[in-house]
Scaffold this motif. Structure first.
Motif, short mmCIF file in Angstrom:
data_model
loop_
_atom_site.label_atom_id
_atom_site.label_comp_id
_atom_site.label_asym_id
_atom_site.label_seq_id
_atom_site.Cartn_x
_atom_site.Cartn_y
_atom_site.Cartn_z
N VAL A 151 62.88 -2.34 38.28
CA VAL A 151 64.11 -2.71 39.22
C VAL A 151 64.25 -4.19 40.06
CG1 VAL A 151 64.95 -0.54 39.27
CG2 VAL A 151 63.68 -1.43 41.00
N PRO A 152 65.22 -4.69 40.03
CA PRO A 152 64.99 -6.09 40.92
C PRO A 152 64.73 -5.72 42.20
CG PRO A 152 67.33 -5.72 39.62
CD PRO A 152 66.52 -4.45 39.52
N LEU A 153 64.42 -6.84 42.87
CA LEU A 153 64.17 -6.52 44.41
C LEU A 153 65.33 -6.65 45.23
CD1 LEU A 153 61.09 -9.25 44.94
CD2 LEU A 153 60.96 -6.63 44.68
N GLY A 154 66.42 -7.32 44.76
CA GLY A 154 67.65 -7.32 45.40
C GLY A 154 68.02 -8.80 45.61
N VAL A 155 67.98 -9.25 46.97
CA VAL A 155 68.16 -10.73 47.27
C VAL A 155 67.06 -11.29 47.83
CG1 VAL A 155 69.63 -11.94 48.85
CG2 VAL A 155 70.37 -10.22 47.89
N PHE A 156 66.63 -12.39 47.19
CA PHE A 156 65.29 -13.09 47.87
C PHE A 156 65.76 -14.54 48.41
CE2 PHE A 156 64.92 -14.57 43.42
CZ PHE A 156 64.79 -15.75 43.36
N GLY A 157 65.33 -14.65 49.32
CA GLY A 157 65.62 -15.97 50.09
C GLY A 157 64.45 -17.05 49.85
N MET A 158 64.68 -18.24 49.35
CA MET A 158 63.37 -19.13 48.99
C MET A 158 63.71 -20.54 49.76
SD MET A 158 61.97 -19.64 45.46
CE MET A 158 61.16 -21.23 44.75
N ILE A 159 62.54 -20.81 50.24
CA ILE A 159 62.41 -21.98 51.29
C ILE A 159 61.20 -22.96 50.62
CG2 ILE A 159 62.14 -23.28 53.38
CD1 ILE A 159 62.35 -19.83 54.28
N TYR A 160 61.65 -24.03 50.12
CA TYR A 160 60.64 -24.98 49.23
C TYR A 160 60.72 -26.25 49.38
CZ TYR A 160 64.90 -24.92 46.26
OH TYR A 160 66.08 -25.09 45.83
N GLU A 161 59.76 -26.88 48.87
CA GLU A 161 59.67 -28.27 49.18
C GLU A 161 60.76 -29.29 48.27
OE1 GLU A 161 58.01 -26.39 47.02
OE2 GLU A 161 57.01 -27.29 45.26
N ALA B 123 66.11 -13.96 59.24
CA ALA B 123 66.29 -12.83 60.13
C ALA B 123 67.55 -12.24 59.92
CB ALA B 123 66.43 -13.70 61.43
N MET B 124 67.91 -11.89 58.49
CA MET B 124 69.10 -11.22 58.11
C MET B 124 68.64 -10.30 57.07
SD MET B 124 71.82 -14.12 56.91
CE MET B 124 71.42 -14.56 55.38
N PRO B 125 67.93 -9.33 57.80
CA PRO B 125 67.47 -8.18 56.90
C PRO B 125 68.69 -7.28 56.18
CG PRO B 125 67.05 -7.58 59.14
CD PRO B 125 67.53 -9.00 59.17
N ALA B 126 69.81 -7.24 56.75
CA ALA B 126 70.87 -6.76 55.84
C ALA B 126 71.15 -7.36 54.83
CB ALA B 126 72.27 -6.53 57.16
N PHE B 127 70.98 -8.47 54.68
CA PHE B 127 71.48 -9.30 53.40
C PHE B 127 70.31 -9.81 52.79
CE2 PHE B 127 74.80 -10.60 56.59
CZ PHE B 127 75.62 -9.60 56.25
N VAL B 128 69.04 -9.93 53.19
CA VAL B 128 67.89 -10.71 52.32
C VAL B 128 66.79 -9.74 52.18
CG1 VAL B 128 66.26 -12.52 52.52
CG2 VAL B 128 68.65 -12.62 53.35
N ASP B 129 66.35 -9.12 50.98
CA ASP B 129 65.25 -8.19 50.88
C ASP B 129 63.84 -8.98 51.29
OD1 ASP B 129 66.79 -5.63 50.08
OD2 ASP B 129 67.55 -7.04 48.69
N VAL B 130 63.70 -10.04 50.61
CA VAL B 130 62.35 -10.75 50.71
C VAL B 130 62.45 -12.31 51.01
CG1 VAL B 130 61.94 -10.78 48.41
CG2 VAL B 130 59.99 -10.84 49.81
N ILE B 131 61.60 -12.93 51.71
CA ILE B 131 61.51 -14.25 51.74
C ILE B 131 60.40 -14.76 51.18
CG2 ILE B 131 61.26 -15.93 53.59
CD1 ILE B 131 63.82 -15.61 53.76
N ILE B 132 60.58 -15.93 50.59
CA ILE B 132 59.47 -16.59 49.56
C ILE B 132 59.71 -18.10 50.18
CG2 ILE B 132 58.33 -17.30 47.54
CD1 ILE B 132 60.49 -15.09 46.26
N PRO B 133 58.67 -18.31 51.21
CA PRO B 133 58.17 -19.62 51.56
C PRO B 133 57.25 -20.41 50.72
CG PRO B 133 57.36 -18.29 52.93
CD PRO B 133 57.85 -17.35 52.02
N ARG B 134 57.57 -21.54 50.29
CA ARG B 134 56.75 -22.56 49.64
C ARG B 134 56.53 -23.66 50.61
NH1 ARG B 134 57.50 -23.28 43.26
NH2 ARG B 134 56.87 -25.43 43.87
N GLY B 135 55.34 -23.87 51.01
CA GLY B 135 55.26 -24.92 51.85
C GLY B 135 53.76 -24.85 52.55
#
Ligand SMILES: NC(=O)C1=CN([C@@H]2O[C@H](COP(=O)(O)OP(=O)(O)OC[C@H]3O[C@@H](n4cnc5c(N)ncnc54)[C@H](OP(=O)(O)O)[C@@H]3O)[C@@H](O)[C@H]2O)C=CC1
Ligand SMILES: N[C@@H](CCC(=O)OP(=O)(O)O)C(=O)O
Length: 422
Positions: free
Chosen positions: A114-124, A193-205
């Motif tokens: 199954v999908p993770l849901g919503v991921f947030g990604m911060i990248y270069e 800091a939005m656990p209600a809307f974001v399931d996982v954060i992926i930081p690239r940096g």
């Protein structure tokens, strides 16, 4: 609530709504969106070039390797468009049920992907990542919120519009892929800091980003960190092969996290190998920061390209035409050095000795370990994943290049015919 907080809440709510629809989206619709995106990327060449030119004009002070990764030229567009088509052609991982085993009670127990849901990604500031992340999000049935580097904002906005149009064309929610439209770093603080809307954060940096994420994140994180990658030239080695591979690992591109930053050479071959690679690096203007033994063997290299290595050099990711060089006495010393000073990203051994190769693969604690190959290969496209979210330096959930599978998880499924527990 401030304007920015209200904006981020709106983005989060829209992503959550879109994620529900994406999780149930038919494969045909997801593939349609990916094919449409490939087509739109080809058609939008001039408009994208204009947006990218604005970004490049605003980033003139960046070093050449970083300017290089900001570029969105025809070759890069063709590559990401091809990546979209490849992902469309891949099997849909979502909904697959595997490993069902019948229990003595009669129930069947297995797993569904199954999908993770919503991921947030911060990248270069690398616009092609916007398309790679979007295309993987679409096929894996996730929604994503993307925060690219500030220097790439205009390019990313133009690309995100193409993604939105492609989703709509396929009857999928436009908000499945959203790009944060401000460079205000406070938005990053809100996103993590939005656990209600974001399931996982992926930081690239780099380290600054990660320190902040570690301090402030209130959602799970899959870290994609710096690459202090090593190439180790063993005592038993094909020297021509080693020169070609080490040259590629350092100089093919200077900015990526998978470029080799540190060269280790066995003392038994240092006198043969170092003068040769030294001249290759010198011809390309690569500065060499060596231990005493290495410097003594690099005496034909112009003085302005040679420096004694300081202790900090062993821990440094240059992302530039600079390499640290150390002569080691044996494989044990090489492995210990890499495990102590490396960043657990990607490391390679150049050797003809099978036992040494196997020891290196088992004992070096990195996401990718390689034998007789360039560290530059650590990449989702090169590994056959179609594209990559990045290269995870975490050990949990996903390690190394992250593709479709890394954006999914497995849930248990139980298939019964009316069984009850006694
Ligand atoms: N493992 C992997 O897959 C990858 C690792 N990297 C690593 O990234 C580093 C190089 O990229 P570089 O651009 O210098 O990375 P940075 O860490 O400077 O920037 C990456 C992103 O993080 C943001 N950022 C950085 N610090 C903060 C902060 N304190 N608060 C909020 N946002 C922040 C940047 O925003 P802003 O634009 O505002 O600066 C940018 O969007 C190298 O170490 C490289 O190895 C890069 C790519 C892939
Ligand atoms: N996927 C990339 C590596 C990722 C990466 O490091 O990107 P960057 O640090 O922006 O140059 C590649 O080798 O093409």
């Amino acid at each position: 609530m401030t304007d920015l907080a209200a904006y981020m809440t709106g983005v989060g709510e829209a992503a959550r709504r879109a994620a529900t629809l994406m999780a149930a989206a038919p494969t045909a619709a997801k593939d349609h969106a990916l094919q449409a995106l490939a087509r739109r990327l080809r058609e939008a060449g001039p408009a994208l070039a204009e947006a990218n030119a604005r970004d490049l004009a605003g980033a003139r002070e960046l070093d050449a390797p970083l300017l290089d990764r900001l570029k969105l030229n025809d070759k890069i567009l063709a590559t990401v468009a091809e990546g979209c088509k490849q992902i469309a052609a891949m099997p849909d991982p979502i909904g697959e049920i595997t490993g069902v085993k019948r229990r003595p009670t009669g129930i069947g127990v297995g797993h569904m992907r199954v999908p993770l849901g919503v991921f947030g990604m911060i990248y270069e500031s690398r616009p092609n990542v916007t398309i790679e992340a979007a295309s993987l999000a679409i096929k894996s049935g996730n929604a994503c919120i993307l925060r690219g580097g500030s220097e790439a904002l205009h390019s990313n906005l133009a690309l995100a519009a193409l993604v939105g149009d492609s989703l709509e064309e396929a009857g999928l929610p436009r908000d499945a892929v959203q790009l944060i439209n401000t460079t205000d770093r406070a938005a990053v603080g809100l996103l993590i800091a939005m656990p209600a809307f974001v399931d996982v954060i992926i930081p690239r940096g780099g380290k600054g980003l990660i320190e902040r994420i570690s301090r402030e994140a209130r959602v799970p994180v899959i870290k994609h960190l710096d690459g202090n990658c090593h190439s180790y030239v063993d005592a038993e080695v094909d020297l021509d092969l080693a020169v070609a591979v080490v040259d590629n690992a350092k100089t093919q591109k200077y900015s990526p996290c998978n470029a080799t930053e540190s060269l280790l050479v066995h003392a038994a071959r240092a006198a043969d190998f170092l003068p040769r690679i030294g001249m290759v690096f010198a011809a390309k203007g690569v500065e060499m920061r060596g231990c005493e033994r290495a410097l003594a063997l690099l005496d034909a290299v112009p003085r302005d390209l040679l420096k004694p290595a300081t202790p900090e050099d062993w821990d440094t990711e240059y992302l530039a035409p600079i390499i640290s060089i150390k002569v080691v006495d044996d494989l044990d010393e090489a492995i210990a050095h890499i495990n102590r000073h490396g960043s657990h990203h990607t490391d390679a051994i150049l050797t003809t000795n099978h036992v040494h190769a196997m020891r290196f693969l088992r004992e070096v604690d990195s996401a990718s370990v390689m034998v007789n190959a360039s560290t530059r290969f650590a990449d989702g496209f090169e590994y056959g994943l179609g594209a990559e979210i990045g290269i995870s330096t975490d050990k949990f959930h996903a390690r190394g290049p992250v593709g479709l599978e890394g954006l999914t998880s497995m849930k248990w499924v139980v298939l019964g015919q009316g069984e009850i527990r006694r």
